[in-house]
Design an enzyme around this catalytic site. Sequence first.
Site, short mmCIF file in Angstrom:
data_model
loop_
_atom_site.label_atom_id
_atom_site.label_comp_id
_atom_site.label_asym_id
_atom_site.label_seq_id
_atom_site.Cartn_x
_atom_site.Cartn_y
_atom_site.Cartn_z
N HIS A 275 0.84 -1.20 0.00
CA HIS A 275 0.00 0.00 0.00
C HIS A 275 0.88 1.24 0.00
CE1 HIS A 275 0.32 0.95 4.38
NE2 HIS A 275 0.34 -0.36 4.55
N ASP A 287 6.26 1.07 6.46
CA ASP A 287 4.81 0.82 6.33
C ASP A 287 4.22 1.88 5.44
OD1 ASP A 287 2.29 -0.15 6.67
OD2 ASP A 287 2.04 0.52 8.72
N GLU A 321 -4.91 1.83 2.64
CA GLU A 321 -4.95 0.65 3.52
C GLU A 321 -5.16 1.07 4.95
OE1 GLU A 321 -3.57 -2.37 6.32
OE2 GLU A 321 -2.65 -0.43 6.00
N GLU A 322 -4.49 2.15 5.36
CA GLU A 322 -4.42 2.46 6.78
C GLU A 322 -5.75 2.82 7.42
OE1 GLU A 322 -2.11 1.62 8.48
OE2 GLU A 322 -0.18 1.82 7.47
N ASP A 349 3.73 -6.15 3.41
CA ASP A 349 3.29 -5.08 4.31
C ASP A 349 3.79 -5.33 5.73
OD1 ASP A 349 2.08 -2.80 5.27
OD2 ASP A 349 0.08 -3.68 5.39
N HIS A 420 3.78 3.01 12.58
CA HIS A 420 2.82 4.11 12.80
C HIS A 420 3.39 5.20 13.72
CE1 HIS A 420 -0.85 1.25 11.89
NE2 HIS A 420 0.04 1.30 10.90
ZN LIG Z 1 0.95 -1.29 6.28
#
Ligand SMILES: [Zn+2]
Length: 456
Positions: A275, A287, A321-322, A349, A420
């Site tokens: 993603h 990510d 995606e998130e 991912d 994140h």
């Molecule tokens: Zn991810």
Amino acid sequence: MFMTRSRRAAALAVCLCSALALIANDSWLDPYRQPALRIMAAATGNDDAWQRLALLTDTFGPRLSGTPALEAALRWAAEEMKKDFDEVRLDPVMVPHWVRGAESLEIVTPQPGTLAMLGLGNSIGTGGAPLEAELLVVRSFNDLEAHAGRAKGRIVLFNVPYTTYGETVQYRSNGPSRAAAHGAVAALVRSVGPPGLRTPHTGALRYASDRPQIPAAAIATEDADRLQRMQDRGTRVVLRLRMEAKFLPDAQSANLVAEYTGRERPEEIVAIGCHIDSWDVGAGATDDGGGCVAMWEAVRVLRRLELRPRRTIRVVFWTNEENGLRGGLAYRDKYRSQLDRHVLMLESDGGVFRPTGFGFTGPEHARALVTQIGSLLAPIGADRIGPNGGGADIGPSVEAGNVPAMSLEVDGSKYFLIHHTQADTVDKIEPADIARCVAAVGVMAYITADMPQSLR
Ligand SMILES: [Zn+2]
């Protein structure tokens, strides 16, 4: 399909037999041994992948859905990929547009001070004014239920130490609504990750439709422990939370689809992807910018070596995606009629650290085949085929089309430390590790796209 027990047993026996026969006989792999070595040598002989990831993340930074940065990154990648692929297109997708706005968390009582925090994705804000309330710390959902009578009017902190992502993320996803059910006015979660350097981790929450929505944020593990100690000593703690978070109208985004057309059966597809969106902190390097670059570079290596597989390799950069998964859902809907011609879907991912192999979910005969292909990756230590393959973005298509699914598996020791957070930047990734990821994906994608047998 209904099967009697004996027929099922017979089918299983046949299945196992053919799987074992395939393992015993891997001579079909012989024509691929040299190409696999060439792919690994070409992918690991330079730092192209790391440099491209640095370029992507330095230039565009974080790429949250709805931001100009995400759209600029998509346009840049699409333009660049035209050099490396036969066909490149952007399939439009409407995505949610959540904005964080200004935010802060302060201790009011006993001694005023600020705490590091990050609002949770999709959270509401505090309505234009700070929200001040007494704190209640709980250690689990059971602990919350046991002290439910004390939650009303409070800010509830879930101080739950990290075990696995799947287990601990429940508190981030569902904690706010669980606390709201007992009258809490806001929720805090101990960041979902191992203790780091006082770094909060964001991530999406999911409001239950039958509970009031309350603002929610993550705090660093160190501060969660501090607040726990204060409560355990009997100290009354009052916090002040300020969040401007809100949703704007849905925004235009896209899935990027780039094809390396198959020479014999171009209508059959090995889809490999990642993603391209990320959270709004850090730079989305692990990510999931690294996953995207690994897929892209894998095809560049094949092209450079003039290895053109029988089937088409389709690289997909999914959007959103998130905080919505709209890209994965839109892909399923747009390509529904092609899903039975997807022979494999592979997602990266989990970061592009040192690869260990792949997870795989699919028919047993296919597992036997990919296990044999995996054995060619022993020189880079990526030969393990694990039990579960999949990914959030490929999930909807895999389910709708019953497509064999794979995930790139890597040494995961660093991933959830920076996941994140502001610390998700390219310097956390070793050039040699991402290069090995490119090699592993290149070999797996090339052989599954070229081999005479089908994985389906
Ligand atoms: Zn991810």
